[in-house]
Scaffold this motif. Sequence first.
Motif, PDB file in Angstrom:
ATOM      1  N   ASN A   2       9.020  16.362  56.373  1.00 27.72           N
ATOM      2  CA  ASN A   2       9.950  15.804  55.524  1.00 27.72           C
ATOM      3  C   ASN A   2      11.115  15.131  57.221  1.00 27.72           C
ATOM      4  O   ASN A   2      11.322  15.732  57.794  1.00 27.72           O
ATOM      5  CB  ASN A   2      10.818  16.690  54.407  1.00 27.72           C
ATOM      6  N   GLU A  43       6.909  12.606  55.508  1.00 29.24           N
ATOM      7  CA  GLU A  43       7.515  11.913  54.045  1.00 29.24           C
ATOM      8  C   GLU A  43       8.808  11.295  53.960  1.00 29.24           C
ATOM      9  O   GLU A  43      10.265  12.009  54.784  1.00 29.24           O
ATOM     10  CB  GLU A  43       7.825  13.495  53.084  1.00 29.24           C
ATOM     11  N   GLU A  82       3.212  20.614  52.555  1.00 29.44           N
ATOM     12  CA  GLU A  82       4.160  20.494  52.651  1.00 29.44           C
ATOM     13  C   GLU A  82       5.154  21.778  54.037  1.00 29.44           C
ATOM     14  O   GLU A  82       5.205  23.247  52.679  1.00 29.44           O
ATOM     15  CB  GLU A  82       5.291  20.634  51.645  1.00 29.44           C
ATOM     16  N   ASP A  84       8.486   9.973  49.287  1.00 32.07           N
ATOM     17  CA  ASP A  84       8.704  10.971  48.344  1.00 32.07           C
ATOM     18  C   ASP A  84       9.875  10.655  47.048  1.00 32.07           C
ATOM     19  O   ASP A  84      10.452   9.820  47.454  1.00 32.07           O
ATOM     20  CB  ASP A  84       9.775  11.915  49.572  1.00 32.07           C
ATOM     21  N   LYS A 105       4.778  10.098  46.132  1.00 32.94           N
ATOM     22  CA  LYS A 105       4.663  11.738  45.646  1.00 32.94           C
ATOM     23  C   LYS A 105       5.823  10.461  44.390  1.00 32.94           C
ATOM     24  O   LYS A 105       6.558  10.875  44.904  1.00 32.94           O
ATOM     25  CB  LYS A 105       5.359  12.545  47.018  1.00 32.94           C
TER      26      LYS A 105
HETATM   27 MG    MG Z   1       9.074  16.286  50.337  1.00 31.61          MG
END
Ligand code: MG
Length: 290
Positions: free
Chosen positions: A117, A149, A59, A179, A200
């Motif tokens: 993200n 995400e 990530e 996320d 997630k």
């Molecule tokens: Mg994230």
Amino acid sequence: SAKHEGRAGAAIFDASMRAAVTDRLRLESDLRAALERDELRVAYQPIVALDDDAIVGAEALARWTHPTLGPIAPDVFIALAEETGLIHSLGERVLTTACRDAKRWVEEIPGFHVSVNLSPRQLTAADFMLRLERALARSDFPHARLLLEVTETTVLTHDARTRANLQAIGEAGIGLALDDFGTGHSSLAQLRSVNFDVIKLDRGFIVADRTPTGDAILAAVASIGTATGARVLAEGIETAEHRERVLRLGCGFGQGWNFGRPSAAADFEAVLCAHLGDSASSSNPSATAR
Ligand code: MG
Ligand code: C2E
Ligand code: MG
Ligand code: MG
């Protein structure tokens, strides 16, 4: 109201308000300058398959060290970037950097993904896909190895452009991850409205007290994720005990300090090389092919 307050009260209120506004404006202009000078950095944290701890991705996490204030928490400067609209250029910078850094990793490791993200506001932009494709094109990065995400806030919106952009991401062959699942106003309906490749599970489920009820909830959430066809990843795995628990309760993937902290690209790459060397010489030859 201010009208009914004494003179002194109003003056104190004004002074502290002015100080807060000044601080915020300064931080905003410093963030703008940092973006113009390309001073933001990206750190990478390993994502592992829990059955054999193979690193299957990373990530990308934005980092900003302010010249006088030192490191600023992402939660602070990302929120500021969202409020001011700087998130569009910040987001494109992070994407460009992540694709450039991860290019070698995806070439070397079959199936390796890099996750980036996205803030809700990025997806409301008409030129979102243009920026995204531009970032990928700069390093000729394979679409299928990028995971974006998004949070529940993004998915729950009725904004038409966000909906269209989410669909366009899928059509471009780019993966989507949900996320922090379980922190927002989750509904099972949203899991049907968008096809997620990865779900997630928020750190909150993992650090929560280990009660039979906590275990049952975690197992139920993991099985819902699996039922949608997504890979289920547990966030915030800090210890071997956390790892053992989430694996037992049905999570296939994990991320957290137990496996590695976010680190600069060169340091992450060193970890990756050592890891590949280890698994190549281990008794499990498939470990490198994850
Ligand atoms: Mg994230
Ligand atoms: P996130 O996307 O949920 O990222 C995971 C956060 O958990 C990261 O915090 C990471 O450092 C932290 N973390 C990882 N493992 C552990 C662990 O074992 N224990 C604990 N306590 N924490 C762990 P970080 O880097 O401070 O980022 C915070 C949030 O800021 C991210 O949460 C994400 O929402 C946002 N963010 C960071 N970079 C970007 C970016 O480039 N763009 C956007 N839009 N948001 C970003
Ligand atoms: Mg998260
Ligand atoms: Mg978050």
